[in-house]
Enzyme design. Structure first.
Site, PDB file in Angstrom:
ATOM      1  N   ARG A 122      -2.555 -58.177  68.605  1.00 30.31           N
ATOM      2  CA  ARG A 122      -3.453 -57.028  68.438  1.00 30.31           C
ATOM      3  C   ARG A 122      -2.783 -55.985  67.541  1.00 30.31           C
ATOM      4  O   ARG A 122      -2.261 -54.971  68.012  1.00 30.31           O
ATOM      5  CB  ARG A 122      -3.835 -56.467  69.803  1.00 30.31           C
ATOM      6  CG  ARG A 122      -4.856 -57.369  70.484  1.00 30.31           C
ATOM      7  CD  ARG A 122      -5.441 -56.804  71.743  1.00 30.31           C
ATOM      8  NE  ARG A 122      -6.700 -57.458  72.055  1.00 30.31           N
ATOM      9  CZ  ARG A 122      -7.375 -57.256  73.168  1.00 30.31           C
ATOM     10  NH1 ARG A 122      -6.933 -56.431  74.083  1.00 30.31           N
ATOM     11  NH2 ARG A 122      -8.521 -57.896  73.371  1.00 30.31           N
ATOM     12  N   GLN A 127      -7.243 -57.390  63.033  1.00 37.14           N
ATOM     13  CA  GLN A 127      -8.449 -56.969  63.737  1.00 37.14           C
ATOM     14  C   GLN A 127      -9.652 -57.852  63.430  1.00 37.14           C
ATOM     15  O   GLN A 127     -10.460 -58.137  64.317  1.00 37.14           O
ATOM     16  CB  GLN A 127      -8.779 -55.512  63.392  1.00 37.14           C
ATOM     17  CG  GLN A 127      -7.889 -54.513  64.115  1.00 37.14           C
ATOM     18  CD  GLN A 127      -8.266 -53.078  63.794  1.00 37.14           C
ATOM     19  OE1 GLN A 127      -8.944 -52.804  62.811  1.00 37.14           O
ATOM     20  NE2 GLN A 127      -7.822 -52.154  64.621  1.00 37.14           N
ATOM     21  N   ASP A 130      -9.603 -61.016  65.647  1.00 40.63           N
ATOM     22  CA  ASP A 130      -9.396 -60.811  67.087  1.00 40.63           C
ATOM     23  C   ASP A 130     -10.617 -61.253  67.898  1.00 40.63           C
ATOM     24  O   ASP A 130     -11.495 -60.453  68.235  1.00 40.63           O
ATOM     25  CB  ASP A 130      -9.074 -59.337  67.341  1.00 40.63           C
ATOM     26  CG  ASP A 130      -8.645 -59.069  68.774  1.00 40.63           C
ATOM     27  OD1 ASP A 130      -8.698 -60.002  69.604  1.00 40.63           O
ATOM     28  OD2 ASP A 130      -8.260 -57.922  69.067  1.00 40.63           O
ATOM     29  N   SER A 133     -11.248 -59.573  71.388  1.00 39.36           N
ATOM     30  CA  SER A 133     -11.961 -58.296  71.348  1.00 39.36           C
ATOM     31  C   SER A 133     -13.449 -58.510  71.105  1.00 39.36           C
ATOM     32  O   SER A 133     -14.295 -57.869  71.730  1.00 39.36           O
ATOM     33  CB  SER A 133     -11.371 -57.387  70.271  1.00 39.36           C
ATOM     34  OG  SER A 133     -10.080 -56.932  70.646  1.00 39.36           O
ATOM     35  N   TYR A 229      -2.101 -54.219  76.062  1.00 43.40           N
ATOM     36  CA  TYR A 229      -2.668 -54.529  77.373  1.00 43.40           C
ATOM     37  C   TYR A 229      -2.016 -53.656  78.440  1.00 43.40           C
ATOM     38  O   TYR A 229      -0.896 -53.161  78.272  1.00 43.40           O
ATOM     39  CB  TYR A 229      -2.430 -56.002  77.731  1.00 43.40           C
ATOM     40  CG  TYR A 229      -3.175 -56.982  76.872  1.00 43.40           C
ATOM     41  CD1 TYR A 229      -4.492 -57.306  77.146  1.00 43.40           C
ATOM     42  CD2 TYR A 229      -2.557 -57.601  75.782  1.00 43.40           C
ATOM     43  CE1 TYR A 229      -5.186 -58.232  76.364  1.00 43.40           C
ATOM     44  CE2 TYR A 229      -3.243 -58.520  74.993  1.00 43.40           C
ATOM     45  CZ  TYR A 229      -4.552 -58.823  75.294  1.00 43.40           C
ATOM     46  OH  TYR A 229      -5.230 -59.723  74.524  1.00 43.40           O
TER      47      TYR A 229
END
Length: 377
Positions: A122, A127, A130, A133, A229
């Protein structure tokens, strides 16, 4: 190079790893794209659309696996299919390698290079790759809709001739991607939303969406991993957070739980005592059901009534929006392939690149993943 996409075999799985739009982009780069017959049917991407994009629809699943150079899927294919992959072929899918030691050993023994879509770091540069997500955002959105649908009352404040109805109260536990989307969706539906997370730095994000951040005093600063996280707390701090959650759950009509710790069972946030003290008719939607659940009374894949509270443990939230889930996952996959494939159209495993290093689980019979190497030491 043959890039192959099988039909998913998971009981509740409706997504497909490549949609026609992204398949066309790969075809335009002179790759042979093979799609198993009806692979996209459940998410409303028909075989004819793939053929129009220049992909080849394959009815023979054995052939698809045995001749693939690069196999793209969502869930890890069954072992009988993995056995058909040729040595040095490449598999890209959700692997969850930390929880699946036997799978990693099998891929090593087969000489298959594997990349975990769940292992993409991450970082800002990754991005657009990902998938966690992307899928979490869908799960949070759908969880809020499920809670609203199962609740026997309005979510927004309603002004009626018979009187004013107060807005429902929604408590979201975990303010990661799924939690933030659940907050935003519940707020758009008119609910009064509170959110809890052990990471105080997410307070601003919660408040920007119109939610109220529930704080636990004296939890401490070190509550987030390098990957973004939440960390697992000490038992003392967990007990302190449960007391605060208990107080707010009692006043809530819907509780949406989203807390996960990579490689570990989901943390317990809602105890049976909390459920017992909730208002009759309240609803708990436990997104973490696949990892055991955040609620002590969750039964994964089931909707149960305990102490007059409905507890829902869905296992297929992204698949319930299969069209858009497939579209987002496919774009995540394409972004990763654009990094992995060089200008000559060859796979280039440059382990100096952080994304490739952390995403690659096995390569030429060796474990590459730093995450797995750390867990072994």
């Amino acid at each position: 190079m043959i890039i192959a996409v099988p039909k998913e075999t998971g009981k509740l799985e409706k997504r497909v790893a490549l949609i026609p739009e992204t398949a066309k982009q790969l075809v335009d780069k002179n790759f042979d794209v093979w799609i198993e017959k009806d692979a996209g049917h459940a998410s409303n991407f028909l075989d004819s659309a793939y053929e129009e994009a220049g992909a080849k629809v394959i009815a023979d699943r054995d052939k698809l696996f045995s001749e693939a150079d690069l196999l793209l899927s969502i869930l890890t294919p069954p072992e009988e299919d993995l056995q058909k992959l040729k040595k040095d072929s490449v598999l890209v899918c959700f692997l969850w390698a930390l929880q699946n030691e036997e799978l990693v050993e099998k891929l090593q023994s087969l000489g298959v290079t594997s990349l975990g879509m769940d292992a993409i770091p991450r970082i800002s540069r990754a991005q657009n790759m990902d998938a966690l997500s992307s899928m979490s955002s869908i799960a949070g959105y759908k969880a809020a809709l499920i809670g609203a649908n199962e609740l026997d009352r309005y979510l927004p404040m309603m002004m009626t001739a018979a009187g004013t109805i107060a807005p429902a109260k929604v408590l979201v536990l975990g303010a990661g991607v799924a939690g933030l989307q659940a907050i935003a969706t519940a707020k758009r539906l008119g609910a009064k939303v509170e959110a809890f997370d052990i990471r105080p730095e997410v307070k601003e994000q919660v408040e920007s969406l119109g939610g109220t951040f529930v704080e636990v005093p004296d939890v401490g600063e070190d509550t987030e991993t390098d990957s973004g996280y939440a960390k697992e707390l000490s038992e003392d701090k967990q007990e302190r957070q449960r007391q605060v959650i208990h107080e707010h759950a009692q006043k809530s009509n819907i509780v949406i739980t989203t807390a996960l710790i990579p490689g570990r069972p989901a943390p317990l946030l809602i105890t049976k005592e909390m459920v017992r003290d909730m208002q009759p008719g309240s609803v708990v939607v436990d997104i973490a059901a696949e990892q055991g659940g955040n609620c002590e009374l969750t039964e994964p894949g089931e909707s149960v009534l305990k102490h007059e509270v409905k507890i829902i443990g869905p296992l297929d939230l992204p698949s319930r929006l299969a069209y858009h889930a497939s579209k987002l996952y496919s774009k995540n996959m394409l972004a990763l392939l654009n990094l992995l494939i060089d200008e000559e159209g060859e796979l280039n495993f440059d382990f100096e690149d952080e994304i490739i290093l952390k995403t690659t689980i096995t390569h030429h019979g060796e474990i590459i993943s730093p995450m797995l190497k750390e867990s072994e030491s």
